[in-house]
Scaffold this motif. Structure first.
Motif, PDB file in Angstrom:
ATOM      1  N   ARG A  13      15.809  25.322   8.099  1.00 14.58           N
ATOM      2  CA  ARG A  13      15.743  24.311   7.048  1.00 14.58           C
ATOM      3  C   ARG A  13      17.094  23.638   6.772  1.00 14.58           C
ATOM      4  N   ASP A  14      18.166  24.388   6.773  1.00 21.84           N
ATOM      5  CA  ASP A  14      19.475  23.798   6.464  1.00 21.84           C
ATOM      6  C   ASP A  14      19.951  22.878   7.590  1.00 21.84           C
ATOM      7  N   VAL A  15      19.765  23.324   8.836  1.00 16.94           N
ATOM      8  CA  VAL A  15      20.147  22.502   9.988  1.00 16.94           C
ATOM      9  C   VAL A  15      19.279  21.250  10.055  1.00 16.94           C
ATOM     10  N   ASP A  16      17.970  21.413   9.804  1.00 17.03           N
ATOM     11  CA  ASP A  16      17.066  20.260   9.835  1.00 17.03           C
ATOM     12  C   ASP A  16      17.427  19.243   8.759  1.00 17.03           C
ATOM     13  N   ARG A  17      17.776  19.734   7.594  1.00 17.93           N
ATOM     14  CA  ARG A  17      18.159  18.831   6.502  1.00 17.93           C
ATOM     15  C   ARG A  17      19.420  18.053   6.883  1.00 17.93           C
ATOM     16  N   ARG A  18      20.349  18.736   7.499  1.00 17.02           N
ATOM     17  CA  ARG A  18      21.594  18.085   7.928  1.00 17.02           C
ATOM     18  C   ARG A  18      21.331  17.027   8.995  1.00 17.02           C
ATOM     19  N   ASP A  19      20.391  17.329   9.913  1.00 14.52           N
ATOM     20  CA  ASP A  19      20.105  16.414  11.033  1.00 14.52           C
ATOM     21  C   ASP A  19      19.092  15.327  10.682  1.00 14.52           C
ATOM     22  N   GLY A  20      18.603  15.332   9.452  1.00 11.20           N
ATOM     23  CA  GLY A  20      17.639  14.309   9.040  1.00 11.20           C
ATOM     24  C   GLY A  20      16.225  14.586   9.496  1.00 11.20           C
ATOM     25  N   LYS A  21      15.935  15.838   9.867  1.00  9.34           N
ATOM     26  CA  LYS A  21      14.591  16.221  10.280  1.00  9.34           C
ATOM     27  C   LYS A  21      13.828  16.673   9.038  1.00  9.34           C
TER      28      LYS A  21
END
Length: 298
Positions: free
Chosen positions: A198-206
């Motif tokens: 979730r944190d990586v996806d939020r950062r990448d705009g996913k």
């Protein structure tokens, strides 16, 4: 690891994900066998073709996901929490992966084409939609929170109902309910995967569903999909297939303990343990529902 070696391709195919492809076909075939035996109409060949098509499409989807996530730069080895991916690690070259995607797509179409004989020309449309959304999921739809809907459709409604349909050319309400329950169970795998990232996806705009609703709600959603799926099995009980409702309580117990572990871990690579357990639970659900249906009809 030697690039493009058999071991590299085995890892790229992600064999553990094949349980998600097998379970809907298992359930659809079990339902079809129960209803077709009165007319001696069940075709093992059609069932095997459905299973092979599901397996090949799953591998194709894994290859597509591996390649396009690498091309987008979303598989940074330094930040990735999930299992390592073939293109990012250099286990498989990008050119070889492109050829593999083309080959598995063509092979899936070749395996699925004979199903027209059993299910009619409408199977061509189903096959085409499977191929199109196999690509759209990774390239676009997973970025806008549509992943869970696609799981419900292409790991629930489509494979269960079509496996039944090619046998009996109809689709009763019980089969539709079973397909939705199956889709919910398999969606648990996507939920825990997106919960971990979730944190990586939020950062990448996913913008996955987990990103939209937050971690706490996602934890409860993970539990809920399993509970609702098992409760949907009351339809089996109403139809006289009591064991098809009772035996999946084994799955629900395991699902509950995995949920507790997920809530305890919350973040990091250790959540891959929950991912593995969820895949196991999905297979147990498919096995218990299928066995429950077959045993209840005797």
């Amino acid at each position: 690891m030697k690039q493009n070696s058999p071991k590299a391709w085995l890892l790229a195919a992600r064999p553990k994900t094949l349980a998600g492809a097998a379970v809907p076909v298992m359930i659809g075939a079990a339902l079809a066998w129960i209803d077709a035996r009165e007319f001696d109409a069940f075709s093992p060949t059609a069932a095997v073709l459905c299973l092979l098509f599901a397996f090949i499409m799953q591998i194709d989807a894994n290859f597509v996901n591996d390649f396009f996530d690498y091309a987008r730069g979303n598989d940074d080895p330094a930040t990735r929490l999930g299992p390592l991916r073939a293109c990012t690690q250099g286990w498989v070259s990008t050119d070889a992966m492109k050829h593999a995607i083309a080959a598995t797509t063509v092979l899936a179409c070749m395996v699925g084409l004979p199903l027209v004989v059993y299910g009619g020309l409408e199977m061509l449309l189903v096959g085409a939609l499977c191929v199109v959304f196999c690509f759209l999921y990774t390239t676009h739809l997973s970025y806008v929170g549509m992943g869970d809907v696609l799981v419900l459709v292409f790991f629930g409604l489509v494979p269960v109902t079509c496996t039944y349909y090619v046998q009996l050319h109809t689709c009763p309400l019980t089969v539709v309910i079973a397909s939705l329950a199956c889709g919910l169970v398999i969606d648990a795998l996507l939920i825990v995967n997106n919960y971990r990232d979730r944190d990586v996806d939020r950062r990448d705009g996913k913008r996955t569903l987990v990103v939209y609703i937050g971690a706490k709600a996602s934890e409860w959603l993970y539990l809920a999909v399993g509970v609702v799926a098992v409760l949907a099995g009351l339809r089996f009980w109403a139809d006289g297939y009591v064991l098809a409702f009772v035996l999946p309580l084994i799955y629900l117990t395991l699902h509950f303990f995995t949920w507790l572990k997920l809530r305890r871990i919350r973040q990091g690579r250790q959540l891959n343990e929950c991912l593995g357990e969820t895949a196991r639970n999905i297979f147990i659900y498919g096995l218990t529902v299928s066995l429950g249906l077959l045993l209840s009809c005797h």
